[in-house]
Design an enzyme around this catalytic site. Structure first.
Site, PDB file in Angstrom:
ATOM      1  N   ASP A 121      32.419 -13.021  -3.793  1.00 19.64           N
ATOM      2  CA  ASP A 121      32.272 -12.171  -4.970  1.00 19.64           C
ATOM      3  C   ASP A 121      33.671 -12.075  -5.892  1.00 19.64           C
ATOM      4  O   ASP A 121      34.431 -11.117  -5.605  1.00 19.64           O
ATOM      5  CB  ASP A 121      31.353 -11.319  -4.680  1.00 19.64           C
ATOM      6  N   ILE A 122      34.047 -11.897  -6.923  1.00 20.77           N
ATOM      7  CA  ILE A 122      34.842 -11.170  -8.009  1.00 20.77           C
ATOM      8  C   ILE A 122      34.795  -9.910  -8.573  1.00 20.77           C
ATOM      9  O   ILE A 122      35.587  -8.797  -8.618  1.00 20.77           O
ATOM     10  CB  ILE A 122      34.712 -12.366  -9.271  1.00 20.77           C
ATOM     11  N   GLY A 180      17.030  -8.791 -10.424  1.00 20.96           N
ATOM     12  CA  GLY A 180      18.567  -7.783 -10.718  1.00 20.96           C
ATOM     13  C   GLY A 180      19.466  -9.689 -10.740  1.00 20.96           C
ATOM     14  O   GLY A 180      21.059  -8.930 -10.551  1.00 20.96           O
ATOM     15  N   GLN A 181      18.902 -10.458 -11.199  1.00 19.47           N
ATOM     16  CA  GLN A 181      19.497 -11.769 -11.236  1.00 19.47           C
ATOM     17  C   GLN A 181      20.943 -12.107 -12.404  1.00 19.47           C
ATOM     18  O   GLN A 181      20.135 -11.938 -13.507  1.00 19.47           O
ATOM     19  CB  GLN A 181      18.694 -13.116 -10.577  1.00 19.47           C
ATOM     20  N   HIS A 229      21.631 -18.156  -5.131  1.00 24.55           N
ATOM     21  CA  HIS A 229      22.638 -17.573  -4.314  1.00 24.55           C
ATOM     22  C   HIS A 229      22.074 -16.184  -3.448  1.00 24.55           C
ATOM     23  O   HIS A 229      21.751 -15.538  -3.770  1.00 24.55           O
ATOM     24  CB  HIS A 229      23.615 -17.317  -5.231  1.00 24.55           C
ATOM     25  N   HIS A 272      23.782 -13.545  -1.262  1.00 22.25           N
ATOM     26  CA  HIS A 272      25.066 -12.780  -1.032  1.00 22.25           C
ATOM     27  C   HIS A 272      25.154 -12.165   0.215  1.00 22.25           C
ATOM     28  O   HIS A 272      24.117 -11.834   0.878  1.00 22.25           O
ATOM     29  CB  HIS A 272      25.258 -11.303  -2.049  1.00 22.25           C
TER      30      HIS A 272
HETATM   31  P1  AMP Z   1      23.431 -11.888  -9.146  1.00 29.50           P
HETATM   32  O1  AMP Z   1      23.478 -10.581 -10.175  1.00 29.50           O
HETATM   33  O2  AMP Z   1      22.688 -11.545  -7.761  1.00 29.50           O
HETATM   34  O3  AMP Z   1      23.487 -13.365 -10.043  1.00 29.50           O
HETATM   35  O4  AMP Z   1      24.909 -12.059  -8.998  1.00 29.50           O
HETATM   36  C1  AMP Z   1      26.007 -12.844  -9.097  1.00 29.50           C
HETATM   37  C2  AMP Z   1      27.238 -12.394  -8.752  1.00 29.50           C
HETATM   38  O5  AMP Z   1      28.064 -13.822  -9.294  1.00 29.50           O
HETATM   39  C3  AMP Z   1      27.515 -10.628  -9.051  1.00 29.50           C
HETATM   40  O6  AMP Z   1      27.899 -10.219  -7.697  1.00 29.50           O
HETATM   41  C4  AMP Z   1      29.211 -11.104  -9.595  1.00 29.50           C
HETATM   42  O7  AMP Z   1      30.205 -10.422  -9.397  1.00 29.50           O
HETATM   43  C5  AMP Z   1      29.161 -12.248  -9.262  1.00 29.50           C
HETATM   44  N1  AMP Z   1      30.566 -13.701  -9.751  1.00 29.50           N
HETATM   45  C6  AMP Z   1      30.209 -13.871 -10.903  1.00 29.50           C
HETATM   46  N2  AMP Z   1      30.970 -14.877 -11.896  1.00 29.50           N
HETATM   47  C7  AMP Z   1      32.108 -14.530 -10.926  1.00 29.50           C
HETATM   48  C8  AMP Z   1      32.473 -15.814 -10.899  1.00 29.50           C
HETATM   49  N3  AMP Z   1      34.023 -16.484 -11.216  1.00 29.50           N
HETATM   50  N4  AMP Z   1      34.022 -15.878  -9.153  1.00 29.50           N
HETATM   51  C9  AMP Z   1      32.938 -15.178  -8.151  1.00 29.50           C
HETATM   52  N5  AMP Z   1      31.638 -14.391  -8.271  1.00 29.50           N
HETATM   53  C10 AMP Z   1      31.344 -14.424  -9.101  1.00 29.50           C
END
Ligand code: AMP
Length: 115
Positions: free
Chosen positions: A30-31, A94-95, A101, A103
């Site tokens: 995760d970024i 919170g998506q 995906h 986590h």
């Molecule tokens: P969610 O809130 O469950 O939809 O989580 C989306 C996740 O994607 C968040 O934790 C972001 O930090 C992560 N995210 C968004 N863009 C990227 C990216 N380019 N590379 C890695 N993680 C990302």
């Protein structure tokens, strides 16, 4: 259901720190990590939400996502002390990215209840 930033990561059009990949599953860091280990595990197939996961035809895919979690946790030394798997689903869940995906969070003691 449409493309998201995760589709670009799957196609390697934007970089990601990939830790696991099969024909059907991809996992990358995760970024914006919320724990010492924070990895996103995604199906390559576009499924936006749990509601659109076909529990019959996608059942093998669900097993593959869990298989990825097991292997990644093992490789990051999390199997013994544990870790958390989270699916944020829909607006109230919170998506942010509408591509299903998991986590995988670990390396610290998690709090409960979540915010
Ligand atoms: P969610 O809130 O469950 O939809 O989580 C989306 C996740 O994607 C968040 O934790 C972001 O930090 C992560 N995210 C968004 N863009 C990227 C990216 N380019 N590379 C890695 N993680 C990302």
């Amino acid at each position: 259901m449409g493309e998201t930033i995760f589709s670009k990561i799957i196609r390697k059009e934007i970089p990601a720190a990939v830790v696991y990949e099969t024909d059907s599953v991809l996992a990358f860091k995760d970024i914006n990590p919320q724990a010492p280990v924070h990895i996103l595990i995604i199906p390559k197939k576009i499924i936006d939400k749990i509601h659109n996961f076909d529990t019959r035809s996608d059942s093998e895919l669900l097993a593959e996502l869990f298989q990825a979690a097991q292997q990644i946790a093992e490789e990051h030394g999390l199997s013994k002390n544990g870790y958390r798997l989270v699916i944020n689903n829909g607006n109230d869940g919170g998506q942010e990215v509408e591509h299903l995906h998991l986590h995988l969070l670990g390396g610290r003691k998690m709090n409960w209840p979540p915010g």
